[in-house]
Write a protein that holds these residues in place. Structure first.
Motif, PDB file in Angstrom:
ATOM      1  N   ASP A  79      13.459 -31.566 -24.096  1.00  0.00           N
ATOM      2  CA  ASP A  79      14.196 -30.362 -24.480  1.00  0.00           C
ATOM      3  C   ASP A  79      13.822 -29.902 -25.879  1.00  0.00           C
ATOM      4  OD1 ASP A  79      15.598 -30.542 -22.006  1.00  0.00           O
ATOM      5  OD2 ASP A  79      16.935 -32.027 -22.880  1.00  0.00           O
ATOM      6  N   MET A 277       7.081 -26.070 -15.784  1.00  0.00           N
ATOM      7  CA  MET A 277       8.438 -25.530 -15.922  1.00  0.00           C
ATOM      8  C   MET A 277       9.142 -26.160 -17.120  1.00  0.00           C
ATOM      9  SD  MET A 277       9.650 -25.393 -11.910  1.00  0.00           S
ATOM     10  CE  MET A 277      11.247 -24.622 -12.233  1.00  0.00           C
TER      11      MET A 277
ATOM     12  N   ALA B 284      16.137 -15.739 -12.484  1.00  0.00           N
ATOM     13  CA  ALA B 284      17.041 -16.886 -12.596  1.00  0.00           C
ATOM     14  C   ALA B 284      18.342 -16.446 -13.241  1.00  0.00           C
ATOM     15  CB  ALA B 284      16.394 -17.983 -13.444  1.00  0.00           C
ATOM     16  N   LEU B 321      14.898 -27.168 -15.332  1.00  0.00           N
ATOM     17  CA  LEU B 321      13.504 -26.721 -15.392  1.00  0.00           C
ATOM     18  C   LEU B 321      13.380 -25.218 -15.126  1.00  0.00           C
ATOM     19  CD1 LEU B 321      12.866 -29.660 -15.705  1.00  0.00           C
ATOM     20  CD2 LEU B 321      11.093 -29.462 -13.973  1.00  0.00           C
ATOM     21  N   LEU B 322      14.153 -24.708 -14.169  1.00  0.00           N
ATOM     22  CA  LEU B 322      14.057 -23.277 -13.864  1.00  0.00           C
ATOM     23  C   LEU B 322      14.507 -22.439 -15.070  1.00  0.00           C
ATOM     24  CD1 LEU B 322      13.520 -20.892 -12.027  1.00  0.00           C
ATOM     25  CD2 LEU B 322      15.853 -21.124 -11.124  1.00  0.00           C
ATOM     26  N   LYS B 324      14.382 -23.172 -18.225  1.00  0.00           N
ATOM     27  CA  LYS B 324      13.329 -23.217 -19.250  1.00  0.00           C
ATOM     28  C   LYS B 324      12.181 -22.283 -18.880  1.00  0.00           C
ATOM     29  CE  LYS B 324      14.303 -27.989 -20.645  1.00  0.00           C
ATOM     30  NZ  LYS B 324      15.696 -27.939 -20.148  1.00  0.00           N
ATOM     31  N   PHE B 325      11.753 -22.396 -17.604  1.00  0.00           N
ATOM     32  CA  PHE B 325      10.590 -21.626 -17.166  1.00  0.00           C
ATOM     33  C   PHE B 325      10.903 -20.130 -17.121  1.00  0.00           C
ATOM     34  CE2 PHE B 325       8.025 -19.625 -13.858  1.00  0.00           C
ATOM     35  CZ  PHE B 325       6.750 -19.943 -14.283  1.00  0.00           C
ATOM     36  N   ALA B 326      12.014 -19.794 -16.479  1.00  0.00           N
ATOM     37  CA  ALA B 326      12.283 -18.380 -16.213  1.00  0.00           C
ATOM     38  C   ALA B 326      12.619 -17.615 -17.492  1.00  0.00           C
ATOM     39  CB  ALA B 326      13.425 -18.251 -15.207  1.00  0.00           C
ATOM     40  N   ASN B 328      11.683 -18.708 -20.518  1.00  0.00           N
ATOM     41  CA  ASN B 328      10.638 -19.009 -21.504  1.00  0.00           C
ATOM     42  C   ASN B 328      11.167 -19.718 -22.750  1.00  0.00           C
ATOM     43  OD1 ASN B 328       8.027 -19.054 -22.442  1.00  0.00           O
ATOM     44  ND2 ASN B 328       8.157 -17.037 -23.423  1.00  0.00           N
ATOM     45  N   SER B 329      11.914 -20.779 -22.527  1.00  0.00           N
ATOM     46  CA  SER B 329      12.446 -21.556 -23.651  1.00  0.00           C
ATOM     47  C   SER B 329      12.557 -23.024 -23.275  1.00  0.00           C
ATOM     48  CB  SER B 329      13.830 -21.024 -24.046  1.00  0.00           C
ATOM     49  OG  SER B 329      14.453 -21.966 -24.904  1.00  0.00           O
ATOM     50  N   PRO B 330      11.714 -23.891 -23.877  1.00  0.00           N
ATOM     51  CA  PRO B 330      11.760 -25.317 -23.520  1.00  0.00           C
ATOM     52  C   PRO B 330      13.027 -26.019 -23.999  1.00  0.00           C
ATOM     53  CG  PRO B 330      10.207 -24.956 -25.311  1.00  0.00           C
ATOM     54  CD  PRO B 330      10.664 -23.598 -24.854  1.00  0.00           C
ATOM     55  N   THR B 331      13.827 -25.333 -24.809  1.00  0.00           N
ATOM     56  CA  THR B 331      15.057 -25.969 -25.303  1.00  0.00           C
ATOM     57  C   THR B 331      16.301 -25.521 -24.526  1.00  0.00           C
ATOM     58  OG1 THR B 331      15.371 -24.243 -26.968  1.00  0.00           O
ATOM     59  CG2 THR B 331      14.111 -26.171 -27.639  1.00  0.00           C
ATOM     60  N   PRO B 334      19.399 -28.154 -21.943  1.00  0.00           N
ATOM     61  CA  PRO B 334      18.995 -29.560 -22.106  1.00  0.00           C
ATOM     62  C   PRO B 334      19.769 -30.471 -21.155  1.00  0.00           C
ATOM     63  CG  PRO B 334      20.362 -28.857 -23.955  1.00  0.00           C
ATOM     64  CD  PRO B 334      20.076 -27.624 -23.125  1.00  0.00           C
ATOM     65  N   ALA B 335      19.307 -31.708 -21.054  1.00  0.00           N
ATOM     66  CA  ALA B 335      19.839 -32.642 -20.044  1.00  0.00           C
ATOM     67  C   ALA B 335      21.363 -32.752 -20.099  1.00  0.00           C
ATOM     68  CB  ALA B 335      19.188 -34.014 -20.226  1.00  0.00           C
TER      69      ALA B 335
END
Lengths: 435, 435
Positions: A79, A277, B284, B321-322, B324-326, B328-331, B334-335
C-alpha cells in the motif's frame, strides 16, 4: 507419507475426467503421457495407480514471470507508492539477502506453486545457483535468470556479464532437464543498450531464453522515448532482445504497433494482472491487440511482494476479470483462453512441451477436486477453474510423471514453511541491526 | 464429527493471536464475548476449549450483497454481454426455479460462505421463506429481502407488495434473532417511483432494512436521467429509500455529490468488485469520494453467476486491487481498510453488532491458520489476509458463539454439495424440457 508420492515408475490415472469424458491416462517410466482413453490402461503395466474418480485433469500450470525467493518478503510492505516501496522497504532488505535465504525462499515458493497447481516457472533474481538447488529438491521445472542490471556503468556491466556466465555454466553443469537457464536483462530503464546487446548475443550463442520486464509503467515508456527516441519494445528489438526465446513480463503500456512487433518476433508476453493492479500501473496489458497480432500471451504472478501470492489459479481470475474491466468488454479473455494462457502458452514460452494433455507430451498433470464447492455445479469445468476455484481445488500434481503432491500432501511441507519463516525473520533482524 | 462442533455452552479460545498479541477469548452461553486478554479464562468456566495456538482471530466476515441461491447457476453461462446473458441464459433458467431449489442453493451458499469465513449476509432473491429455512439450518445470520420488481405495472406492483408483506410476516414469525428481513426494491430501472415509495414507507413502518441495486452501469444512470431528470441516487432519495437502514449495492457510477448524499443519509454502499469487473461495468465504485464523505462502505460478492464464488477473503483482494488500479493510486484502500469493509462496516450495515473482537460483541469469530503458506512470513496479518490468503486459510468459524466450522469441517458438507449438484442438474433439465 502417502505411498503414491514416494513410489517411482509408470503410472495410471484411472477414471479421470477430461473435457467432460471419463478416461484413463497412462504415463510411462520416462514421465511421458503414453496413452489417453478408455483403453489406456492396457498400454502399460502401471507401477502406480491414482484413482481419478471425482477428479478433473488439466495440464500443469506454468508461471512465466516471478521472483520466487521474494516469498520471504510477503506482506513486508504494501500500500505504498512504487518508488518509496522499493527504496525504503524492498531494496534495503534485499541488500542483506544471502544464498541461504534464496534457497529457503525459492523452496518455499515451489511449495506454494505446487500446492496451487504450477509445475514450471520462469524466475529472475539473485543467487540463482541456490534457486536451482531448491527447484531440484522440489521436483519442479524452472527457467532461471540472473537479474542483469548495469545502470549504464561499464564496471557493473562486466560484473553482471560474469554473474550471468557463471550461472549459465552452473545450470549446464547440473545437466537436469527440468532446470533451464535464461539471460535476464532486467529492463530498458536498468540496463544500457550495450548491456541489452550483450544479453541478446549471449542468449543467441548459448541458445537460451531471455527474460525481461517490458513497459510495466507509463514512466518507463516516456523516459525511454525521451532518452532513446523510441518506445521500449523498439529499443529491445534494436538490441536483438526480441526473439522466440524471449519472455517479456507485464507489457501494460505497449501500443498496437509494439504488439504486432512482439508477435512478428515470436516473443511471449507474460500477463501479470494482480501485480499490475496492486502497483496501480494504470493500464492493463492490451491483450486484444496481442491476440489480434497472433502473439503468444502467457500468465505470471510476479513476485510475492507485489501480488502477494503465487497462486496461478487465482491469477487466471484476475486476468480474465481485469481484461474485461480495463478494456470494457465482458467477452474479452473468456475462461478457455485464460486456461490456455496459464498452460499451453506458458509451456510454449519455456519450451517445456505442448502444455496439453496429449499423447507424447510430458506428464505435467494437475488433478482438481470435482466435488469441491467451487466445482459445484459442474456445468463448465473451464469456467469453474477460472472464475470459482483457487489453488485450494488442486489435489494432485505431476511433473514429468513424478507425483509432487497427492491429496494436497507435499513431502516436507511443515519444515519448508518453518524454515521460510525463520529465514524471513532473520533477514529482517539483520537489516534492522545494520540500520 | 469433531466434538467441538456439536458441543454447546460457554467457550474459551485459548492462546490465540489478535493484532500480534497472544490472548484468550472467553465466550458466554449467550454467545457474547465475555472477556479478551491473558486472564480471560478466569472469567468463565468454559464448556468448550478451542486451542488457539497457530491461529489468528479476526471478526467474522459480512457479505452485504448476494443472491445466495444463484450458487446453483455457478458457471452456467459466462463471458457474455450482460443483456444476452440475462435474457438467453439466466432468466430462462430462473423461470423454472422452485422453493426447493432455493433451499438447496441457499444452504449450499451458506456452506461456501462459512468455509470462507463469512458469518452474515445480505440476500435478495425469490422463495425467501425457503432461504430463511436454509440459513436457520446452517446457523448463520442473514438479512433476507424479496426482490421487488414492478416494471411500472400496477398489477405487478400489488403482487410484489403482497410477496414482500408475506415474507416480512414469515420472518417475524420465526422469531430467530439471527434472521432478519428487509425490503428489496431491485433498482430504479425495474421498480417504479410508486413502488420505491411503497418500499420506503413500508420499511420505515416495519423498522426494517432496504436492499437495493444502485448505479451498477452507466446505462442505468443515463436512462434514469432521461426518464426522470435526475440521477439514480436522487431518485431513490426522493422516494425515501436512502436511510441508515439502506444497503445500496455496486454504486459504481455515483458522482461526487451522490457520494455525499449517501453519506448524509447514512446509507451503506456495498462494493462488489469481482462482479463489476466480470460484467465490465467500466467504472469502479468511487471509494475515495465515499470515504471522504464519511459513508459506510462494505463488501459483497454479488451472486455466484457473476463472480463466480462467495469467498469474501478473495473479494477483499479484488476490492483493494481494483480500487488501486481503477483510481490510479497504489495507496488507496490499504489492507486494514479492506478488512474493515468486510467486517465492521458490514456488521454496521446489517445491525449485527460492532463487527469487532471486543467485549460485549456477539462472538462472530474467524480463526485463520497462522502456519498456512499464505500467512508465512507473518509480518502483517492484515496484509496476508487481504493480499495473500483466500477462504482456504479459514479454519474455524463461530457465529453468536456457536461453532459452525472447526478445522475446516462443516457438518453435512458432502450431502449439501450433493444436493446442490442434483438441484442444479434438475433445474437445467426442466428448463431444457420446456424449451
Amino acid at each position: 507419507m502417502n505411498e503414491i508420492i514416494t513410489a517411482r515408475g509408470s503410472l495410471l490415472i484411472a477414471g479421470v475426467t477430461i473435457d467432460g469424458a471419463t478416461v484413463d491416462i497412462a504415463v510411462d517410466e520416462k514421465g511421458t503421457i503414453a496413452a489417453i482413453g478408455k483403453d489406456a490402461k492396457k498400454t502399460i503395466d502401471a507401477d502406480i495407480v491414482i484413482d481419478g474418480s471425482d477428479r478433473i485433469a488439466v495440464p500443469g500450470l506454468v508461471n512465466t514471470h516471478t521472483h520466487a525467493a521474494m516469498s520471504l518478503l510477503r506482506g513486508y510492505a504494501d500500500d505504498m507508492i512504487l518508488q518509496d516501496w522499493l527504496s525504503q522497504k524492498i531494496w534495503p532488505l534485499e541488500a542483506h539477502l544471502t544464498g541461504d535465504d534464496v534457497y529457503a525462499g525459492t523452496r518455499f515458493a515451489c511449495l506454494e506453486m505446487i500446492k496451487s497447481g504450477t509445475v514450471a516457472f520462469n524466475d529472475m533474481y539473485f543467487f540463482m545457483d541456490r534457486a536451482a538447488a531448491a527447484v531440484d529438491d522440489m521436483g519442479m521445472r524452472a527457467t532461471l535468470a540472473y537479474g542483469f542490471i548495469d545502470l549504464g556503468m561499464e564496471e557493473k556491466r562486466e560484473a553482471e556479464i560474469k554473474a550471468t556466465e557463471t550461472l549459465v555454466a552452473h545450470v549446464r553443469s547440473l545437466d537436469n532437464p527440468r532446470i533451464r537457464v535464461a539471460v535476464g536483462p532486467h529492463s530498458v530503464y536498468t540496463v544500457s543498450p550495450e548491456g541489452l546487446r550483450w544479453c541478446a548475443e549471449y542468449a543467441a550463442e548459448q541458445e537460451i531464453g531471455i527474460h525481461v520486464h517490458l513497459s510495466e509503467t507509463e514512466k518507463e515508456v516516456v523516459d525511454c522515448v525521451a532518452r532513446f527516441g523510441k518506445r521500449p519494445a523498439y529499443l529491445l528489438d534494436d538490441c536483438g532482445c526480441l526473439t522466440p526465446r524471449t519472455v517479456a513480463a507485464h507489457c501494460c503500456w505497449l501500443d498496437e504497433a509494439e504488439c504486432r512487433l512482439l508477435a512478428e518476433r515470436g516473443v511471449t508476453a507474460s500477463h501479470n494482472p494482480a501485480s499490475n493492479m496492486k502497483l496501480a500501473v494504470n493500464r492493463a496489458m492490451p491483450y486484444h491487440w496481442l491476440k489480434a497480432a497472433g502473439a503468444n500471451v502467457s500468465l505470471g504472478t510476479d513476485g510475492c511482494s507485489s501480488n502477494n501470492n503465487l497462486d496461478l489459479m487465482e491469477e487466471m481470475k484476475f486476468a480474465a476479470l481485469l481484461q474485461k474491466f480495463a478494456w470494457n468488454s465482458p467477452t474479452l479473455l473468456p475462461a478457455g483462453e485464460a486456461i490456455e494462457m496459464a498452460t499451453a502458452a506458458g509451456a510454449r514460452a519455456l519450451g517445456t512441451g505442448p502444455g496439453t494433455l496429449t499423447v507424447g507430451a510430458p506428464a505435467d498433470i494437475v488433478l482438481l477436486d470435482a466435488r469441491a464447492v467451487c466445482n459445484t455445479p459442474l456445468f463448465h469445468a473451464d469456467s469453474n477453474a477460472v472464475y470459482a476455484c483457487n489453488g485450494g481445488a488442486v489435489m494432485t500434481v505431476l511433473c514429468q510423471g513424478r507425483v509432487l503432491m497427492h491429496e494436497r500432501e507435499v513431502p516436507g511441507e511443515e519444515e519448508i514453511v518453518r524454515e521460510a519463516a525463520a529465514a524471513a525473520r532473520s533477514l529482517v533482524d539483520r537489516a534492522q541491526d545494520s540500520s
